[in-house]
Design a protein around this motif. Sequence first.
Motif, PDB file in Angstrom:
ATOM      1  N   ASN A  41       0.867  -1.179   0.000  1.00 33.30           N
ATOM      2  CA  ASN A  41       0.000   0.000   0.000  1.00 33.30           C
ATOM      3  C   ASN A  41       0.898   1.222   0.000  1.00 33.30           C
ATOM      4  OD1 ASN A  41      -2.474  -1.451   0.165  1.00 33.30           O
ATOM      5  ND2 ASN A  41      -2.049  -1.807   2.314  1.00 33.30           N
ATOM      6  N   LEU A  42       0.542   2.185  -0.816  1.00 32.15           N
ATOM      7  CA  LEU A  42       1.371   3.368  -0.993  1.00 32.15           C
ATOM      8  C   LEU A  42       0.477   4.589  -1.116  1.00 32.15           C
ATOM      9  CD1 LEU A  42       4.288   4.396  -1.725  1.00 32.15           C
ATOM     10  CD2 LEU A  42       3.690   3.940  -4.095  1.00 32.15           C
ATOM     11  N   SER A  43       0.897   5.697  -0.529  1.00 33.47           N
ATOM     12  CA  SER A  43       0.201   6.975  -0.680  1.00 33.47           C
ATOM     13  C   SER A  43       1.216   8.016  -1.112  1.00 33.47           C
ATOM     14  CB  SER A  43      -0.423   7.421   0.651  1.00 33.47           C
ATOM     15  OG  SER A  43      -1.472   6.584   1.018  1.00 33.47           O
ATOM     16  N   PHE A  44       0.830   8.832  -2.093  1.00 29.19           N
ATOM     17  CA  PHE A  44       1.713   9.925  -2.508  1.00 29.19           C
ATOM     18  C   PHE A  44       0.882  11.026  -3.153  1.00 29.19           C
ATOM     19  CE2 PHE A  44       1.801   6.707  -5.880  1.00 29.19           C
ATOM     20  CZ  PHE A  44       1.538   7.447  -7.034  1.00 29.19           C
ATOM     21  N   GLY A  45       1.458  12.201  -3.227  1.00 26.41           N
ATOM     22  CA  GLY A  45       0.760  13.364  -3.746  1.00 26.41           C
ATOM     23  C   GLY A  45       0.645  13.367  -5.253  1.00 26.41           C
TER      24      GLY A  45
END
Length: 145
Positions: A41-45
């Motif tokens: 799982n990854l979150s980025f702008g």
Amino acid sequence: MKKVILSVAVIVAMGLTSCKNETKKVEETTTEVSKEIAMTNLSFGVRGNCGMCKNTIEKAANSVEGVTAANWDKDKKKIDVSFDSSKTGAKAIHNAIAASGYDTEKVAGNEEAYKKLPGCCQYDHEMMMNQSSEMKSDDHSNHDH
């Protein structure tokens, strides 16, 4: 003659029943090969403005083989992505989104694709992204000017 026919019939009957009982039972066994899927799982702008941006950004991320889910948050300017890290990596996802015309934290959007975006999707290249849910200090939306 009757005794011979009767004897042959008895022998045949016994032979068939004994063969029937002696047939080997073949059991089908299936071995389940548990292949571990390395889910990440990854979150980025990601910069963007509207619902059309959301569709394009998520479609670009989902086009990468191994991506199982992508959800871009319009207000926070960030995307949450789930993917199989044995099939792809973060860089491929950043590149796919950038190819669709949107800036990510690590890759600038493709300028030609950006120019083809609808007017409402042509975002400010300086806008903040990957914002937390906390209100920023320069946010004056809670009072009148």
